[in-house]
Motif scaffolding. Structure first.
Motif, mmCIF file in Angstrom:
data_model
loop_
_atom_site.group_PDB
_atom_site.id
_atom_site.type_symbol
_atom_site.label_atom_id
_atom_site.label_comp_id
_atom_site.label_asym_id
_atom_site.label_seq_id
_atom_site.Cartn_x
_atom_site.Cartn_y
_atom_site.Cartn_z
ATOM 1 N N ALA A 42 0.855 -1.179 0.000
ATOM 2 C CA ALA A 42 0.000 0.000 0.000
ATOM 3 C C ALA A 42 0.894 1.233 0.000
ATOM 4 O O ALA A 42 1.775 1.364 0.851
ATOM 5 C CB ALA A 42 -0.917 0.007 1.212
ATOM 6 N N LEU A 43 0.691 2.106 -0.970
ATOM 7 C CA LEU A 43 1.544 3.276 -1.143
ATOM 8 C C LEU A 43 0.710 4.546 -1.207
ATOM 9 O O LEU A 43 -0.437 4.534 -1.662
ATOM 10 C CB LEU A 43 2.354 3.144 -2.436
ATOM 11 C CG LEU A 43 3.219 1.896 -2.580
ATOM 12 C CD1 LEU A 43 3.750 1.777 -4.006
ATOM 13 C CD2 LEU A 43 4.349 1.923 -1.578
ATOM 14 N N VAL A 44 1.312 5.641 -0.791
ATOM 15 C CA VAL A 44 0.741 6.971 -0.958
ATOM 16 C C VAL A 44 1.689 7.719 -1.875
ATOM 17 O O VAL A 44 2.878 7.862 -1.587
ATOM 18 C CB VAL A 44 0.616 7.718 0.387
ATOM 19 C CG1 VAL A 44 0.108 9.133 0.162
ATOM 20 C CG2 VAL A 44 -0.284 6.962 1.325
ATOM 21 N N CYS A 66 -1.717 -2.818 -3.880
ATOM 22 C CA CYS A 66 -1.494 -3.823 -4.926
ATOM 23 C C CYS A 66 -1.673 -5.264 -4.474
ATOM 24 O O CYS A 66 -1.467 -6.173 -5.269
ATOM 25 C CB CYS A 66 -0.093 -3.641 -5.513
ATOM 26 S SG CYS A 66 0.131 -2.063 -6.364
ATOM 27 N N ALA A 67 -1.996 -5.499 -3.226
ATOM 28 C CA ALA A 67 -2.164 -6.880 -2.774
ATOM 29 C C ALA A 67 -3.396 -6.983 -1.897
ATOM 30 O O ALA A 67 -3.566 -6.162 -1.004
ATOM 31 C CB ALA A 67 -0.935 -7.344 -1.997
ATOM 32 N N PRO A 68 -4.249 -7.901 -2.121
ATOM 33 C CA PRO A 68 -4.176 -8.951 -3.118
ATOM 34 C C PRO A 68 -4.594 -8.502 -4.519
ATOM 35 O O PRO A 68 -4.231 -9.130 -5.506
ATOM 36 C CB PRO A 68 -5.127 -10.020 -2.587
ATOM 37 C CG PRO A 68 -6.130 -9.264 -1.782
ATOM 38 C CD PRO A 68 -5.377 -8.099 -1.214
ATOM 39 N N THR A 69 -5.359 -7.419 -4.628
ATOM 40 C CA THR A 69 -5.726 -6.886 -5.941
ATOM 41 C C THR A 69 -5.425 -5.397 -5.970
ATOM 42 O O THR A 69 -5.283 -4.755 -4.928
ATOM 43 C CB THR A 69 -7.226 -7.105 -6.250
ATOM 44 O OG1 THR A 69 -7.994 -6.431 -5.243
ATOM 45 C CG2 THR A 69 -7.597 -8.576 -6.274
ATOM 46 N N ALA A 70 -5.350 -4.856 -7.164
ATOM 47 C CA ALA A 70 -5.078 -3.428 -7.337
ATOM 48 C C ALA A 70 -6.303 -2.606 -6.943
ATOM 49 O O ALA A 70 -7.421 -2.913 -7.331
ATOM 50 C CB ALA A 70 -4.702 -3.140 -8.781
ATOM 51 N N SER A 71 -6.055 -1.564 -6.127
ATOM 52 C CA SER A 71 -7.132 -0.672 -5.724
ATOM 53 C C SER A 71 -6.521 0.644 -5.274
ATOM 54 O O SER A 71 -5.318 0.815 -5.274
ATOM 55 C CB SER A 71 -7.966 -1.299 -4.591
ATOM 56 O OG SER A 71 -7.156 -1.492 -3.451
ATOM 57 N N THR A 73 -7.002 5.187 -5.024
ATOM 58 C CA THR A 73 -7.480 6.342 -5.774
ATOM 59 C C THR A 73 -6.607 6.646 -6.984
ATOM 60 O O THR A 73 -6.891 7.588 -7.719
ATOM 61 C CB THR A 73 -7.552 7.590 -4.870
ATOM 62 O OG1 THR A 73 -6.249 7.865 -4.347
ATOM 63 C CG2 THR A 73 -8.543 7.384 -3.734
ATOM 64 N N HIS A 74 -5.544 5.895 -7.206
ATOM 65 C CA HIS A 74 -4.703 6.069 -8.398
ATOM 66 C C HIS A 74 -5.580 5.829 -9.622
ATOM 67 O O HIS A 74 -6.326 4.843 -9.672
ATOM 68 C CB HIS A 74 -3.536 5.083 -8.370
ATOM 69 C CG HIS A 74 -2.477 5.377 -9.371
ATOM 70 N ND1 HIS A 74 -2.644 5.174 -10.723
ATOM 71 C CD2 HIS A 74 -1.222 5.868 -9.223
ATOM 72 C CE1 HIS A 74 -1.551 5.515 -11.360
ATOM 73 N NE2 HIS A 74 -0.661 5.945 -10.464
ATOM 74 N N PRO A 75 -5.517 6.708 -10.648
ATOM 75 C CA PRO A 75 -6.411 6.570 -11.800
ATOM 76 C C PRO A 75 -6.173 5.310 -12.639
ATOM 77 O O PRO A 75 -7.066 4.888 -13.369
ATOM 78 C CB PRO A 75 -6.152 7.831 -12.626
ATOM 79 C CG PRO A 75 -4.863 8.367 -12.139
ATOM 80 C CD PRO A 75 -4.701 7.913 -10.724
ATOM 81 N N ALA A 76 -4.998 4.714 -12.560
ATOM 82 C CA ALA A 76 -4.701 3.478 -13.303
ATOM 83 C C ALA A 76 -4.057 2.479 -12.351
ATOM 84 O O ALA A 76 -2.932 2.024 -12.566
ATOM 85 C CB ALA A 76 -3.793 3.783 -14.481
ATOM 86 N N ALA A 77 -4.775 2.124 -11.295
ATOM 87 C CA ALA A 77 -4.220 1.285 -10.233
ATOM 88 C C ALA A 77 -3.710 -0.058 -10.749
ATOM 89 O O ALA A 77 -2.601 -0.483 -10.405
ATOM 90 C CB ALA A 77 -5.260 1.069 -9.132
ATOM 91 N N ALA A 78 -4.472 -0.740 -11.582
ATOM 92 C CA ALA A 78 -4.060 -2.061 -12.073
ATOM 93 C C ALA A 78 -2.786 -1.965 -12.902
ATOM 94 O O ALA A 78 -1.862 -2.771 -12.736
ATOM 95 C CB ALA A 78 -5.184 -2.701 -12.883
ATOM 96 N N MET A 139 5.103 3.702 -17.389
ATOM 97 C CA MET A 139 3.880 3.816 -18.194
ATOM 98 C C MET A 139 2.728 4.444 -17.410
ATOM 99 O O MET A 139 1.938 5.175 -17.972
ATOM 100 C CB MET A 139 3.461 2.438 -18.707
ATOM 101 C CG MET A 139 4.443 1.811 -19.673
ATOM 102 S SD MET A 139 4.710 2.764 -21.164
ATOM 103 C CE MET A 139 3.156 2.528 -21.993
ATOM 104 N N SER A 140 2.638 4.145 -16.112
ATOM 105 C CA SER A 140 1.454 4.613 -15.404
ATOM 106 C C SER A 140 1.670 4.968 -13.930
ATOM 107 O O SER A 140 0.820 5.635 -13.357
ATOM 108 C CB SER A 140 0.362 3.542 -15.487
ATOM 109 O OG SER A 140 0.838 2.330 -14.936
#
Length: 144
Positions: A42-44, A66-71, A73-78, A139-140
């Motif tokens: 988890a990053l800020v 990013c764990a276990p899934t991408a989530s 407020t980042h606009p392109a988290a995945a 890239m993102s």
């Protein structure tokens, strides 16, 4: 001095909101077993105008988990999580793409990243010459 205090407050509040729940995650399962098989990631990420985070005027802050899934407020988290996984979580490994041309205009922006990547503490700061140069790295991850 007011900008520095505002920047620090913004970063502290965001980091607390994202990373605070992670502090007890390892002990949350039964009999001390981990609550998840995934190490926390988890990053800020923050963006400011200026030569360094100490003097930058804050502009934006996003969260990225990013764990276990991408989530977050980042606009392109995945995409950002996939890019970080590809770099082994090493933000220094993100380099400028060859397909982007930026002007030489100096209008510095500073990006900071704080949090946890696969269970390890992360603290990163980088100043880019301008917004275009920042967006050309990777890239993102830095495009927020």
């Amino acid at each position: 001095m007011r900008n520095t205090a505002r920047w620090a407050t913004t970063l502290a509040l965001t980091a607390t909101a994202v990373c605070g729940p992670l502090t007890g995650a390892a002990l949350a399962g039964p009999a001390g077993a981990p609550a998840s098989l995934y190490a926390p990631s988890a990053l800020v990420l923050t963006l400011g105008r200026g030569d360094s985070a100490a003097v930058a005027t804050p502009q934006r802050a996003v969260t990225l988990s990013c764990a276990p899934t991408a989530s977050g407020t980042h606009p392109a988290a995945a995409l950002a999580c996939a890019e970080l996984r590809g770099a082994g979580g090493d933000l220094e490994a993100l380099t400028a793409r060859d397909d982007v041309s930026c002007t030489k205009e100096y209008d510095p922006v500073v990006v900071t990243v704080d949090g946890v990547w696969q269970g390890k503490r992360v603290s990163y700061e980088r100043t880019f010459g301008n917004e275009c140069v920042k967006n050309s790295y990777g890239m993102s991850v830095f495009t927020f």
